[in-house]
Motif scaffolding. Structure first.
Motif, short mmCIF file in Angstrom:
data_model
loop_
_atom_site.label_atom_id
_atom_site.label_comp_id
_atom_site.label_asym_id
_atom_site.label_seq_id
_atom_site.Cartn_x
_atom_site.Cartn_y
_atom_site.Cartn_z
N GLU A 143 0.88 -1.18 0.00
CA GLU A 143 0.00 0.00 0.00
C GLU A 143 0.91 1.21 0.00
OE1 GLU A 143 -3.31 2.37 2.73
OE2 GLU A 143 -2.59 0.39 3.35
N GLU A 144 0.89 1.96 -1.10
CA GLU A 144 1.78 3.10 -1.24
C GLU A 144 1.12 4.38 -0.70
OE1 GLU A 144 3.45 3.71 -5.06
OE2 GLU A 144 4.07 1.62 -5.33
N ARG A 145 1.97 5.24 -0.17
CA ARG A 145 1.48 6.56 0.22
C ARG A 145 1.31 7.41 -1.04
NH1 ARG A 145 2.02 7.32 5.68
NH2 ARG A 145 3.38 5.84 6.77
N PRO A 146 0.21 8.13 -1.17
CA PRO A 146 -0.01 8.93 -2.38
C PRO A 146 0.87 10.19 -2.39
CG PRO A 146 -1.77 9.34 -0.82
CD PRO A 146 -0.92 8.24 -0.23
N GLN A 147 1.38 10.52 -3.55
CA GLN A 147 2.08 11.80 -3.71
C GLN A 147 1.03 12.89 -3.80
OE1 GLN A 147 6.18 11.06 -6.03
NE2 GLN A 147 4.42 10.82 -7.35
N THR A 148 0.93 13.69 -2.76
CA THR A 148 -0.16 14.66 -2.68
C THR A 148 0.25 16.06 -3.08
OG1 THR A 148 -1.22 13.37 -0.93
CG2 THR A 148 -1.90 15.67 -1.14
N ALA A 149 1.42 16.48 -2.65
CA ALA A 149 1.85 17.86 -2.93
C ALA A 149 3.36 17.95 -2.88
CB ALA A 149 1.23 18.83 -1.92
N ALA A 150 3.85 19.11 -3.33
CA ALA A 150 5.29 19.38 -3.28
C ALA A 150 5.52 20.73 -2.60
CB ALA A 150 5.89 19.38 -4.69
N ILE A 151 6.63 20.84 -1.89
CA ILE A 151 6.98 22.08 -1.20
C ILE A 151 8.37 22.51 -1.67
CG2 ILE A 151 7.37 23.17 1.04
CD1 ILE A 151 5.63 20.97 2.28
N MET A 152 8.50 23.78 -1.99
CA MET A 152 9.81 24.30 -2.37
C MET A 152 10.69 24.36 -1.13
SD MET A 152 10.20 24.85 -5.60
CE MET A 152 11.72 25.80 -5.49
N PHE A 153 11.90 23.83 -1.24
CA PHE A 153 12.86 23.84 -0.13
C PHE A 153 14.22 24.17 -0.73
CE2 PHE A 153 15.57 21.86 3.15
CZ PHE A 153 15.04 22.47 4.27
N GLY A 154 14.53 25.45 -0.70
CA GLY A 154 15.75 25.90 -1.39
C GLY A 154 15.54 25.79 -2.89
N ASP A 155 16.46 25.09 -3.53
CA ASP A 155 16.35 24.90 -4.98
C ASP A 155 15.73 23.55 -5.35
OD1 ASP A 155 17.55 27.36 -5.45
OD2 ASP A 155 19.58 26.50 -5.36
N SER A 156 15.22 22.83 -4.37
CA SER A 156 14.67 21.51 -4.63
C SER A 156 13.21 21.43 -4.18
CB SER A 156 15.50 20.43 -3.93
OG SER A 156 15.52 20.67 -2.53
N PHE A 157 12.60 20.29 -4.46
CA PHE A 157 11.20 20.06 -4.11
C PHE A 157 11.12 18.94 -3.07
CE2 PHE A 157 11.28 21.63 -8.45
CZ PHE A 157 10.26 22.58 -8.46
N ILE A 158 10.23 19.12 -2.10
CA ILE A 158 9.94 18.07 -1.12
C ILE A 158 8.58 17.49 -1.47
CG2 ILE A 158 9.55 17.52 1.31
CD1 ILE A 158 11.17 20.02 2.01
N VAL A 159 8.54 16.21 -1.75
CA VAL A 159 7.28 15.54 -2.07
C VAL A 159 6.70 14.96 -0.79
CG1 VAL A 159 6.18 13.70 -3.39
CG2 VAL A 159 8.08 15.00 -4.41
N ILE A 160 5.43 15.29 -0.50
CA ILE A 160 4.78 14.80 0.72
C ILE A 160 3.47 14.09 0.38
CG2 ILE A 160 5.79 16.61 2.15
CD1 ILE A 160 3.13 18.10 2.06
N ASP A 161 3.01 13.25 1.33
CA ASP A 161 1.72 12.58 1.14
C ASP A 161 0.62 13.37 1.83
OD1 ASP A 161 2.03 12.05 3.85
OD2 ASP A 161 1.46 9.94 3.67
N ASP A 162 -0.57 12.80 1.90
CA ASP A 162 -1.70 13.55 2.47
C ASP A 162 -1.66 13.63 4.00
OD1 ASP A 162 -2.27 10.92 2.94
OD2 ASP A 162 -4.06 10.85 1.68
N GLU A 163 -0.64 13.01 4.62
CA GLU A 163 -0.43 13.17 6.06
C GLU A 163 0.75 14.09 6.36
OE1 GLU A 163 0.08 9.26 7.59
OE2 GLU A 163 -2.01 8.68 7.29
N GLY A 164 1.36 14.61 5.30
CA GLY A 164 2.51 15.50 5.48
C GLY A 164 3.83 14.77 5.64
N ILE A 165 3.87 13.47 5.41
CA ILE A 165 5.11 12.70 5.53
C ILE A 165 5.96 12.93 4.29
CG2 ILE A 165 6.07 10.35 5.61
CD1 ILE A 165 3.70 9.56 7.33
N VAL A 166 7.23 13.20 4.51
CA VAL A 166 8.16 13.46 3.41
C VAL A 166 8.50 12.14 2.71
CG1 VAL A 166 10.40 14.38 2.75
CG2 VAL A 166 9.11 15.44 4.62
N LEU A 167 8.19 12.06 1.43
CA LEU A 167 8.46 10.86 0.66
C LEU A 167 9.82 10.90 -0.02
CD1 LEU A 167 4.94 10.35 -0.99
CD2 LEU A 167 5.82 9.37 1.13
N ARG A 168 10.19 12.07 -0.52
CA ARG A 168 11.50 12.20 -1.18
C ARG A 168 11.82 13.67 -1.40
NH1 ARG A 168 10.77 12.48 -7.18
NH2 ARG A 168 8.52 12.34 -7.57
#
Length: 288
Positions: A143-168
């Motif tokens: 059961e995979e966590r869904p990629q819900t949103a991305a947050i800018m963090f410096g020059d990179s992106f933080i991909v999070i799920d719908d619980e706010g857990i950082v996926l990558r």
């Protein structure tokens, strides 16, 4: 003549008494003999019973041994590995990450615990289960966590799920709804992102989950304030609290408004949310 008869009677009495005495003397021996014979029969029966028990036990052990040898035979070698429930990763990628291999015994050496541990170390997997399908198939259920949103963090992106857990963390745009206006204090892969705007972030992520199920898409959401701005296009935004927007998506009213604007070829302006699913539209772009 009389004397002779008396003597004969006396002799008969003596003979009878002697026989009675002999009989009384023999009775204890007969009893003892009977007891000994009974004990002998009991011992024989016990030996026979033990022999039957040993034979049955040996037969049972032989059967168990034969079954174990059969289960360890090549008939139960893993010949096929299947993956179920994948979304972000492909089946072959999951098999590679899990360390699962063919040729191992499905019953005794499937590597189930190692597979689960290996995949659980990846934050994308919320739940992992491994099943055996006789005679030779190993099934990995994820059961995979869904990629819900991305947050800018410096020059990179933080991909999070719908619980706010950082996926990558990635340098490439993941093509997800971009959240801006957050003040991040901590970002660790596999853990919840720590931002000052915790409540707004939580309700916004819930709204995005509703958005995904309600056939809506926001390109970007500015969560710097309690009243957020959700961008459908660069110049078409929805303004309101996450709860108000969420309610409008669940009821389908926001979709109707957006569809009506598209039909009129309107791609610039502001949809303002109000209480009780009230909405108004202004052609002006309100970004203040």
């Amino acid at each position: 003549m009389r004397r002779t008869q008396k003597q004969d009677f006396r002799n008969l009495d003596l003979l009878a008494a002697k026989k009675m005495s002999d009989t009384q003397e023999l009775r204890p021996n007969e009893v003892l003999s009977g007891v000994l014979e009974a004990k002998q029969i009991s011992r024989v029966k016990r030996r026979e019973r033990r022999r039957r028990i040993i034979i049955r036990l040996l037969i049972l052990l032989a059967i168990i041994g034969a079954v174990i040898l059969f289960l360890r035979s090549r008939y139960f070698e893993i010949k096929d590995i299947k993956v179920e429930g994948m979304s972000y990763y492909t089946g072959s990628e999951i098999i590679s990450m899990s360390g699962a291999t063919t040729g191992r015994n499905l019953i005794f050496d499937s590597g189930k615990a190692d597979i689960i541990d290996a995949l659980n170390s990846n934050p994308y997997f919320k739940d992992v289960n491994v099943k055996r399908k006789l005679p030779s198939t190993l099934i990995i259920q994820v059961e995979e966590r869904p990629q819900t949103a991305a947050i800018m963090f410096g020059d990179s992106f933080i991909v999070i799920d719908d619980e706010g857990i950082v996926l990558r963390r990635t340098d490439v745009d993941p093509k997800l709804t971009l959240l801006t206006g957050l003040t991040i204090s901590k970002m660790t892969v596999g853990e919840k992102v720590d931002a000052e705007e915790k409540e707004v972030l939580s309700t916004t992520l819930h709204m995005l989950n509703t958005m995904r199920n309600g056939d809506m898409y926001f390109k970007k959401i500015d969560v710097a304030r309690v009243v957020i701005r959700a961008y459908i296009y660069d110049n078409l935004i929805v303004k309101g609290t996450p709860g108000e927007i969420n309610e409008a998506i669940e009821s389908g009213e926001l979709q109707k408004v957006v569809t009506n604007l598209f039909e009129q070829d309107i791609s610039r302006g502001t949809i303002v949310m109000g209480g009780d699913s009230y909405m108004s539209f202004s052609p002006e772009l309100d970004e203040d």
